[in-house]
Design a protein around this motif. Structure first.
Motif, short mmCIF file in Angstrom:
data_model
loop_
_atom_site.label_atom_id
_atom_site.label_comp_id
_atom_site.label_asym_id
_atom_site.label_seq_id
_atom_site.Cartn_x
_atom_site.Cartn_y
_atom_site.Cartn_z
N UNK A 82 20.36 -1.05 -8.43
CA UNK A 82 20.38 -2.10 -8.05
C UNK A 82 20.23 -1.17 -6.03
N UNK A 83 18.45 -1.68 -5.97
CA UNK A 83 17.76 -1.03 -4.99
C UNK A 83 16.45 -1.33 -4.29
N UNK A 84 15.40 -1.19 -3.64
CA UNK A 84 13.92 -1.50 -3.23
C UNK A 84 13.13 -0.48 -2.82
N UNK A 85 13.92 0.68 -2.67
CA UNK A 85 13.25 1.67 -2.23
C UNK A 85 11.73 1.67 -2.53
N UNK A 86 11.76 2.05 -4.37
CA UNK A 86 10.53 1.83 -4.80
C UNK A 86 9.56 1.24 -4.42
N UNK A 87 10.28 -0.08 -3.50
CA UNK A 87 9.41 -1.63 -3.21
C UNK A 87 8.79 -1.30 -2.03
N UNK A 88 9.12 -0.04 -0.90
CA UNK A 88 8.58 -0.39 0.34
C UNK A 88 6.79 0.28 0.64
N UNK A 89 6.24 0.91 -0.17
CA UNK A 89 5.16 1.24 -0.12
C UNK A 89 5.07 0.03 -0.26
N UNK B 85 11.77 -9.13 -2.43
CA UNK B 85 10.45 -8.09 -1.68
C UNK B 85 9.42 -8.81 -1.69
N UNK B 86 8.90 -9.82 -2.78
CA UNK B 86 8.29 -10.51 -2.77
C UNK B 86 7.69 -11.34 -1.76
N UNK B 87 8.63 -11.91 -1.17
CA UNK B 87 8.31 -12.63 -0.11
C UNK B 87 8.83 -12.07 1.07
N UNK B 88 8.52 -10.82 1.32
CA UNK B 88 8.58 -10.65 2.59
C UNK B 88 6.74 -9.99 2.26
N UNK B 89 6.17 -10.09 1.34
CA UNK B 89 4.46 -9.62 1.02
C UNK B 89 3.97 -10.73 1.58
N UNK B 90 3.24 -10.85 2.18
CA UNK B 90 2.25 -12.36 2.32
C UNK B 90 1.55 -12.10 1.48
N UNK C 183 -3.93 -6.25 -0.65
CA UNK C 183 -4.57 -7.09 -1.72
C UNK C 183 -2.85 -7.37 -2.38
N UNK C 184 -3.92 -8.94 -2.98
CA UNK C 184 -3.47 -9.59 -3.91
C UNK C 184 -2.56 -9.18 -4.41
N UNK C 185 -1.59 -9.54 -5.12
CA UNK C 185 -0.42 -8.76 -5.98
C UNK C 185 0.32 -9.97 -6.68
N UNK C 186 0.18 -9.62 -8.05
CA UNK C 186 1.15 -10.54 -9.10
C UNK C 186 2.12 -9.85 -10.19
N UNK C 187 3.27 -10.18 -9.79
CA UNK C 187 4.68 -9.40 -10.75
C UNK C 187 5.25 -10.45 -11.66
N UNK C 188 4.91 -9.84 -12.67
CA UNK C 188 5.51 -10.37 -14.03
C UNK C 188 6.45 -9.92 -14.74
#
Length: 242
Positions: free
Chosen positions: A163-170, A197-202, A176-181
């Motif tokens: 578990x890590x979040x490095x891949x989401x830094x970019x 991660x998603x909560x930190x993206x507007x 743009x609007x983003x949908x995570x399924x």
């Protein structure tokens, strides 16, 4: 370019009659660069298309994998035209995925090609796992783009059991609007980390599929139709202005 054979698709079953519609697919070769060469692509056109979605495959299989083919057909039946394609490593019949610069260059070429096919329609990008991540990495580096939003069919936040979040830094650089399924049993995305991660993206929205793994299987049941429902509803909302 060359048209393929007509592909049957099941629309419904009332217990007595199975209704079948036929969908025309078209095959293309898309030139990426002189050094990378061409990649294959398949266009699934929706009869009443509301938008175009580039659909990149994951690291383990190409664009003709049953998941990708089924997803493209299900999306088309809901008004979403898709252009799915191979990354160069699949074209070369290699197992190791392309390095990011090659994958991102491929994404760039496909987006340009897709925009040329349907210039009057809103253009979105996305993909399964690796393909979705490579799409967002490319778009994170673009100051201007015709792409209106991103759809991730299982974002690979980290390797299994790491578990890590490095891949989401970019993603912080994607406006743009983003949908995570995401499946709740996805070993490549610890859910609490992805929620953070998603909560930190507007402009990000997370929709989860209870009991689904990274392949969007709930036990022995594939959830492709449910994915297409969620994606098409979000895309429709974005096309209508958010």
């Amino acid at each position: 370019m060359k048209p393929s054979s007509r592909v049957p698709m099941l629309f419904g079953n009332d217990g007595f009659i199975v209704y079948i519609a036929f969908m025309q697919t078209t095959s293309y070769k898309i030139h990426v660069s002189e050094s990378i060469g061409d990649v294959s692509a398949i266009l699934n056109v929706a009869e009443d298309s509301m938008c175009m979605l580039t659909l990149a495959h994951g690291a383990g299989a190409g664009m003709t994998h049953s998941f990708m083919s089924s997803l493209a057909r299900e999306l088309a039946s809901r008004g979403v035209t898709t252009l799915r394609f191979n990354f160069p490593f699949i074209e070369a019949k290699k197992k190791r995925p392309d390095f990011a610069p090659v994958a991102e260059k491929t994404i760039e070429a496909v987006i340009q090609f897709a925009d040329g096919l349907t210039p009057a329609q809103p253009l979105f990008a996305g993909g399964k796992s690796f393909g979705g991540r490579m799409s967002s990495q490319h778009l994170s580096k673009q100051e201007q783009t015709k792409v209106k939003g991103l759809v991730f069919f299982g974002f690979p936040l980290h390797p299994a059991n790491e578990p890590a979040v490095t891949r989401a830094e970019h993603l912080k650089n994607v406006s743009l609007p983003m949908l995570f399924l995401q499946g709740t049993k996805d070993a490549l995305a610890q859910l609490d980390l992805l929620r953070d991660v998603c909560s930190g993206l507007p402009s990000a929205e997370l929709q989860t599929f209870e009991g689904a793994d990274h392949a969007f299987m709930r036990g022995k049941k594939p959830l492709v139709a449910e994915l297409a429902d969620a994606a098409s509803m979000w895309l429709q909302n974005q096309c209508a202005g958010g």
